[in-house]
Structures are given as structure tokens and as C-alpha cells.
Design a protein around this motif. Structure first.
Motif, PDB file in Angstrom:
ATOM      1  N   TYR A   8       0.836  -1.205   0.000  1.00  0.00           N
ATOM      2  CA  TYR A   8       0.000   0.000   0.000  1.00  0.00           C
ATOM      3  C   TYR A   8       0.874   1.260   0.000  1.00  0.00           C
ATOM      4  O   TYR A   8       0.542   2.259  -0.645  1.00  0.00           O
ATOM      5  CB  TYR A   8      -0.917   0.029   1.217  1.00  0.00           C
ATOM      6  CG  TYR A   8      -1.949  -1.075   1.285  1.00  0.00           C
ATOM      7  CD1 TYR A   8      -2.435  -1.695   0.136  1.00  0.00           C
ATOM      8  CD2 TYR A   8      -2.450  -1.496   2.519  1.00  0.00           C
ATOM      9  CE1 TYR A   8      -3.381  -2.713   0.209  1.00  0.00           C
ATOM     10  CE2 TYR A   8      -3.391  -2.507   2.606  1.00  0.00           C
ATOM     11  CZ  TYR A   8      -3.850  -3.119   1.455  1.00  0.00           C
ATOM     12  OH  TYR A   8      -4.787  -4.121   1.544  1.00  0.00           O
ATOM     13  N   LEU A  15      -9.926  -5.295  -5.722  1.00  0.00           N
ATOM     14  CA  LEU A  15     -10.147  -5.150  -4.282  1.00  0.00           C
ATOM     15  C   LEU A  15      -9.117  -4.228  -3.654  1.00  0.00           C
ATOM     16  O   LEU A  15      -9.437  -3.384  -2.807  1.00  0.00           O
ATOM     17  CB  LEU A  15     -10.078  -6.523  -3.606  1.00  0.00           C
ATOM     18  CG  LEU A  15     -11.259  -7.470  -3.789  1.00  0.00           C
ATOM     19  CD1 LEU A  15     -10.915  -8.841  -3.221  1.00  0.00           C
ATOM     20  CD2 LEU A  15     -12.488  -6.905  -3.078  1.00  0.00           C
ATOM     21  N   TYR A  16      -7.869  -4.404  -4.066  1.00  0.00           N
ATOM     22  CA  TYR A  16      -6.781  -3.668  -3.437  1.00  0.00           C
ATOM     23  C   TYR A  16      -6.837  -2.165  -3.706  1.00  0.00           C
ATOM     24  O   TYR A  16      -6.288  -1.374  -2.938  1.00  0.00           O
ATOM     25  CB  TYR A  16      -5.431  -4.233  -3.888  1.00  0.00           C
ATOM     26  CG  TYR A  16      -4.975  -5.426  -3.087  1.00  0.00           C
ATOM     27  CD1 TYR A  16      -5.015  -5.418  -1.688  1.00  0.00           C
ATOM     28  CD2 TYR A  16      -4.475  -6.560  -3.721  1.00  0.00           C
ATOM     29  CE1 TYR A  16      -4.581  -6.505  -0.954  1.00  0.00           C
ATOM     30  CE2 TYR A  16      -4.028  -7.652  -2.988  1.00  0.00           C
ATOM     31  CZ  TYR A  16      -4.085  -7.626  -1.607  1.00  0.00           C
ATOM     32  OH  TYR A  16      -3.650  -8.692  -0.875  1.00  0.00           O
ATOM     33  N   LYS A  17      -7.488  -1.734  -4.771  1.00  0.00           N
ATOM     34  CA  LYS A  17      -7.621  -0.297  -5.023  1.00  0.00           C
ATOM     35  C   LYS A  17      -8.335   0.386  -3.865  1.00  0.00           C
ATOM     36  O   LYS A  17      -7.930   1.452  -3.402  1.00  0.00           O
ATOM     37  CB  LYS A  17      -8.376  -0.058  -6.333  1.00  0.00           C
ATOM     38  CG  LYS A  17      -7.565  -0.343  -7.587  1.00  0.00           C
ATOM     39  CD  LYS A  17      -8.354  -0.028  -8.843  1.00  0.00           C
ATOM     40  CE  LYS A  17      -7.536  -0.329 -10.099  1.00  0.00           C
ATOM     41  NZ  LYS A  17      -8.304  -0.066 -11.342  1.00  0.00           N
ATOM     42  N   GLY A  18      -9.402  -0.250  -3.408  1.00  0.00           N
ATOM     43  CA  GLY A  18     -10.143   0.306  -2.268  1.00  0.00           C
ATOM     44  C   GLY A  18      -9.344   0.237  -0.981  1.00  0.00           C
ATOM     45  O   GLY A  18      -9.322   1.197  -0.189  1.00  0.00           O
ATOM     46  N   TYR A  19      -8.672  -0.896  -0.750  1.00  0.00           N
ATOM     47  CA  TYR A  19      -7.883  -1.040   0.477  1.00  0.00           C
ATOM     48  C   TYR A  19      -6.736  -0.031   0.507  1.00  0.00           C
ATOM     49  O   TYR A  19      -6.419   0.541   1.561  1.00  0.00           O
ATOM     50  CB  TYR A  19      -7.332  -2.461   0.586  1.00  0.00           C
ATOM     51  CG  TYR A  19      -8.350  -3.489   1.015  1.00  0.00           C
ATOM     52  CD1 TYR A  19      -9.005  -3.378   2.232  1.00  0.00           C
ATOM     53  CD2 TYR A  19      -8.658  -4.587   0.205  1.00  0.00           C
ATOM     54  CE1 TYR A  19      -9.943  -4.318   2.638  1.00  0.00           C
ATOM     55  CE2 TYR A  19      -9.590  -5.531   0.593  1.00  0.00           C
ATOM     56  CZ  TYR A  19     -10.227  -5.401   1.814  1.00  0.00           C
ATOM     57  OH  TYR A  19     -11.149  -6.341   2.211  1.00  0.00           O
ATOM     58  N   LYS A  78      -6.625   2.880  -0.878  1.00  0.00           N
ATOM     59  CA  LYS A  78      -7.195   4.204  -0.621  1.00  0.00           C
ATOM     60  C   LYS A  78      -7.488   4.385   0.864  1.00  0.00           C
ATOM     61  O   LYS A  78      -7.209   5.436   1.452  1.00  0.00           O
ATOM     62  CB  LYS A  78      -8.479   4.372  -1.447  1.00  0.00           C
ATOM     63  CG  LYS A  78      -9.099   5.755  -1.361  1.00  0.00           C
ATOM     64  CD  LYS A  78     -10.311   5.859  -2.276  1.00  0.00           C
ATOM     65  CE  LYS A  78     -10.938   7.250  -2.202  1.00  0.00           C
ATOM     66  NZ  LYS A  78     -12.121   7.358  -3.090  1.00  0.00           N
ATOM     67  N   GLN A  79      -8.050   3.344   1.496  1.00  0.00           N
ATOM     68  CA  GLN A  79      -8.341   3.410   2.929  1.00  0.00           C
ATOM     69  C   GLN A  79      -7.050   3.485   3.747  1.00  0.00           C
ATOM     70  O   GLN A  79      -6.989   4.179   4.773  1.00  0.00           O
ATOM     71  CB  GLN A  79      -9.153   2.183   3.354  1.00  0.00           C
ATOM     72  CG  GLN A  79     -10.613   2.234   2.954  1.00  0.00           C
ATOM     73  CD  GLN A  79     -11.363   3.312   3.717  1.00  0.00           C
ATOM     74  OE1 GLN A  79     -11.425   4.464   3.289  1.00  0.00           O
ATOM     75  NE2 GLN A  79     -11.913   2.952   4.864  1.00  0.00           N
TER      76      GLN A  79
END
Length: 494
Positions: free
Chosen positions: A381, A475-479, A481-482
């Protein structure tokens, strides 16, 4: 034709590695000695100069003995070393105080001082944001240890100190190569010189700063005493060398623009290559470092202890890396909403020295395997964040792959996570330890035994290429960002 040899030495955080190579690049023997990090109090990390020097001469001798090569056939020596820490010598090149490690955060008040007085100018001139590096560390010595500071003739890097000991140098011979300039706080990176305005702004005497040189410059030759200690011949040439991450990138074949590179080591380093000098004055995150290849830049960002976080986990939970990698493979992408913050010794890029590590989102569902995988994901990330900034500054970057080096590339699940999070194929190098090779070839180039440094970087990759998995990448795009949001909130907290 008679065979001759060169030696490469990598003075790393975890230890010193030395390898003997033929001048055509074939490894003959190697040796390793673990470092003795001294941590007397929270935030304080240092090394004894004598221990650093001793580790170099002992590993050189061991490598020569293992190779069974006549010392007369060994022509030159090149070294790379830790980059962001600093040490100092007096007029006779004797160490003044310990090596102030890049992991040491006691200079934090002087990070704030430099930011408040001249942050934008420092970034514009040096290419690096103000972090826990040379500038604040030098100010820490000046104000906290004034008697020690008065004895200092030159500030140097570990590789320079060892070269000085090997070659009998004096303070006026001290040097720093140009791959370190983004860490100095006081340099004009583009012009490869010290910036008199920045030095004056912070009251640092220009005469305490070493000469800026090319990494392949021959800086001296071994004394009789050093030759006896190391097992080399008196008069063996020593070249200036470079920073460890610069050596790793060179050895990994990052010698042209538009390449992406990962060092999965003690520090987790993410870099690209470009011929454009565009310091990060907006996000203040990317360090615009010079490549060993003159005219090429390798802007980068890193986590001070990415690999150390994994080591810490093993120390708490036992078992091996292989065991936990297998456990992580069983866990779904995103670790069921568990996030890990790897900044145990402060956030470096951008500089938030008081930030500390954390797990966020723990529930009774989570087990140790989720925790381990979340550490791997947190590093990916961070890379996602760095890459986003790099692309904003250099929109032409369109890498075909991420080229990976360092011990972390032995983990298939770690490589796959990086490919998924970044959406780019990941190619690990066959030999993860590229720095010693690059340092040895710098020595060969410096004495004229090889004509083309770029051509000498013969890189071999492992057969397996880790392709992004479409479902996980989404999925990892959202994670990711968070995760960036979590870092912002924690930064405000600290």
C-alpha cells in the motif's frame, strides 16, 4: 588471458557482506558478518565505527581465504554503505562519536527546525524532503554535543570512513559521492555542489563538508597495516563507491529511464528511473536521488524498517518466514479489513518522525496469519501511494514490470501482493544481493578494467513472473485508498 579480481563490500544495516568477483563479473566467494546495532534508549540507534571497520576487513579476509585466490591478483575494492545516517572524523580521520544510524530519531526537533526555516528551498535544491537524514543529524550534533562538534573536521558516510582507515586518508581527503546528495539537506543536487545559502541558513561551516565525487573515483590505496588486516596487497586501489540503495539499483540493471525497482530489504524502497529532475515540492514524499549513471535520476521513497517489521513479527510469534508466508497464502486479499502501519521508527516519506506502528481493524476473527499478511500488504500500500505521486510528477512512466531485489523477493506471496496492489507484473532477480556486485564493478570501472559500466550490469531474472490477478487488483484499489486515509489520520494524531 590471466584472470584478475575485484572486491565489492556492502555495509548494510543488518550486516556487512563482501564478495570477490572476477573482472568479468563472476562471483568467486563471499562472506557476511552481522552488525552490532546499539539501542540504549527509545529512538537511539548507533554503531561503533571500529565495529564497522572490523566487519569489513574480516569479511574481506574470509572471502579471499574461501576463494583461494592469490592476493596479488586482486586489483581494487569498491564499497557501498547505509545512506541516510551520518558519522564524523577529526583532522586525522579518527571517528568523532558513533555512527548515527538512519534508524535513530533523536534529530526529530531539528527536522522541524529545517522545515520551518527553509523546507521548500531544501527540497528544490537537494531533491529530498526534510527527514531523519544528514541535515537534522548534523544540527543535532551541533546543538546537543557542541564539544564533539568542535572536534569534527568532516562529516562522512560509513563507506568513506572505512576507506579512510584502509588508505590512511586525512580529513582533507574526505569525500561523499553524488548518489547521497538528496539526503544531505545542504547540497545543490543538479550541480553536484554544496549550497552556500543553505549552509549559511543553518550555521554549518562549509569546511566540515566533504568533497563531492563520482562513485568510480579512485580515492586511495591500501596501507601496509590495512593490507595485513584484510589479507589484500599493499597498494590495492579503493574507489569512492556509492550508497547501498544506489548500488542495489545499479546491480539490478536500473540503468535506463522508465524502469521501476523494489528493494525488499531492511528498508522497503520503491524507485523509478528518469532523466527529468522534478523534486516533489507538493507532497514532500519522494526523494529525488541521483543514479550512479550520471544524468539519470532514481526518485524513490521508503519505509525505514519495512523488513524489520517482518523480523519483529517473527521474534514475537516464532516459526520461520517460510511458515508465515504459507499462512499468508491462506488469507484472502485485504486480510479481512485488517491494516498494519509499518512506521515503527517514524514515518520517513513524508517525514512524520513521531508516528509509530499500529494494527487497525483487529477483531476476534483475526489470527496471526492475518496479522502477518497485513504487514506484507501495508508495504505494498505504501508503494501504491509512492507510485501515485511519481506518476503525477512523471506521467510518461509506463513500466513493463517491477524489478525486485533484496531478501523479501524470496517470498512468492509478497511478490504477488505487490503485483496485485500496483497492477504491474513483478519480476524478482535471480541474485537478490545486487549491491556487492555493483560495488565490485564500480571498482573495475574505476581502474579502467571494464570500459562500460552500464554494459557490465548483466542481470538475470527468475523464471517466474508474478502477474496481477484481476480480482485482487480491483479489491486492493479500495484497500490502498483506505490505507492512505488511515496514515493521514494517524499523522494528525501524532
Amino acid at each position: 588471458m590471466e584472470q584478475h579480481y575485484v572486491i565489492g563490500v556492502d555495509i548494510g544495516t543488518q550486516g556487512t557482506k563482501t564478495a570477490l568477483f572476477s573482472v568479468d563479473g563472476q562471483k568467486v566467494a563471499e562472506s557476511f558478518e552481522k552488525s552490532e546495532l546499539i539501542c540504549p534508549a527509545p529512538g537511539e540507534v548507533c554503531q561503533e565505527p571500529e565495529e564497522i571497520y572490523g566487519s569489513v576487513v574480516r569479511t574481506i579476509r574470509q572471502s579471499i581465504e574461501r576463494a583461494g585466490v592469490p592476493k596479488e591478483k586482486i586489483l581494487a575494492l569498491g564499497m557501498d554503505s547505509q545512506m541516510a545516517g551520518i558519522m564524523a572524523v577529526d583532522k586525522d580521520f579518527k571517528a568523532v562519536g558513533p555512527y548515527d544510524s538512519w534508524l535513530d530519531t533523536r534529530c526529530a526537533p531539528y527536522i522541524m527546525k529545517m522545515k520551518q526555516q527553509a523546507e521548500d528551498e531544501i527540497i528544490r535544491k537537494t531533491g529530498g524532503p526534510v527527514t531523519c537524514t544528514h541535515g537534522p543529524k548534523i544540527l543535532h550534533r551541533k546543538y546537543e554535543f557542541p564539544q564533539e562538534y568542535a572536534r569534527i573536521a568532516k562529516f562522512v558516510l560509513p563507506g568513506t570512513y572505512v576507506a579512510g582507515r584502509l588508505c590512511g586518508l586525512k580529513a582533507e581527503d574526505a569525500y561523499i559521492d553524488y548518489t547521497h546528495l538528496h539526503f544531505t539537506g545542504f547540497a545543490d543536487n543538479q550541480n553536484k555542489s554544496w549550497d552556500s545559502g543553505l549552509l549559511m541558513e543553518f550555521g554549518i561551516e562549509k569546511e566540515k563538508m566533504p568533497d563531492i565525487v563520482s562513485p568510480w573515483k579512485v580515492v586511495g590505496a591500501l596501507t601496509k597495516a590495512a593490507a595485513e588486516e584484510s589479507g589484500l596487497s599493499e597498494g590495492t586501489k579503493v574507489v569512492a563507491g556509492c550508497g547501498d540503495s544506489a548500488a542495489s539499483a545499479l546491480g539490478a540493471g536500473i540503468v535506463e529511464k522508465n524502469m521501476i525497482y523494489d528493494v525488499a530489504g531492511t528498508a522497503s524502497i520503491f524507485a523509478c528511473s528518469t532523466d527529468n529532475y522534478t523534486p516533489d515540492q507538493n507532497e514532500k514524499t519522494i526523494l529525488f536521488s541521483r543514479s550512479v549513471i550520471d544524468g539519470l535520476y532514481t526518485p524513490l521513497a521508503y519505509i525505514s524498517g519495512g523488513g524489520l517489521c517482518l523480523k519483529w513479527f517473527l521474534e514475537q510469534h516464532g516459526e520461520s518466514y517460510a511458515y508465515w508466508n504459507r499462512e499468508a497464502e491462506k488469507i484472502e486479499a485485504g486480510s479481512r479489513g485488517l491494516y498494519f502501519v509499518p512506521h515503527f521508527s517514524g514515518r520517513t516519506c513524508p517525514g512524520v518522525p513521531d508516528m509509530r506502528g499500529a494494527f487497525s481493524g483487529l477483531s476476534f476473527y483475526h489470527q496471526a496469519g492475518h496479522m502477518y499478511r497485513s504487514i506484507l500488504e501495508s508495504i505494498a500500500y505504501e508503494y501504491h501511494l509512492y507510485f501515485s505521486i511519481l506518476k503525477e510528477q512523471n506521467p510518461h512512466i509506463a513500466p513493463q514490470a517491477i524489478y525486485g531485489a533484496g531478501g523479501g523477493t524470496k517470498s512468492g506471496i509478497f511478490n504477488q501482493i505487490k503485483a496485485d496492489v500496483l497492477g504491474i507484473p513483478y519480476r524478482p532477480l535471480e541474485d537478490a544481493d545486487t549491491a556487492v556486485y555493483a560495488s565490485a564493478m564500480l571498482a573495475a570501472f574505476g581502474i579502467g578494467r571494464i570500459p562500460d559500466l552500464k554494459a557490465a550490469m548483466k542481470v538475470q531474472y527468475k523464471e517466474e513472473i508474478y502477474m496481477p490477478q484481476k480480482g485482487n487488483s480491483g479489491l486492493y484499489k479500495g484497500y490502498a485508498k483506505q490505507y492512505a486515509r488511515l496514515l493521514k489520520l494517524l499523522g494528525e494524531f501524532y
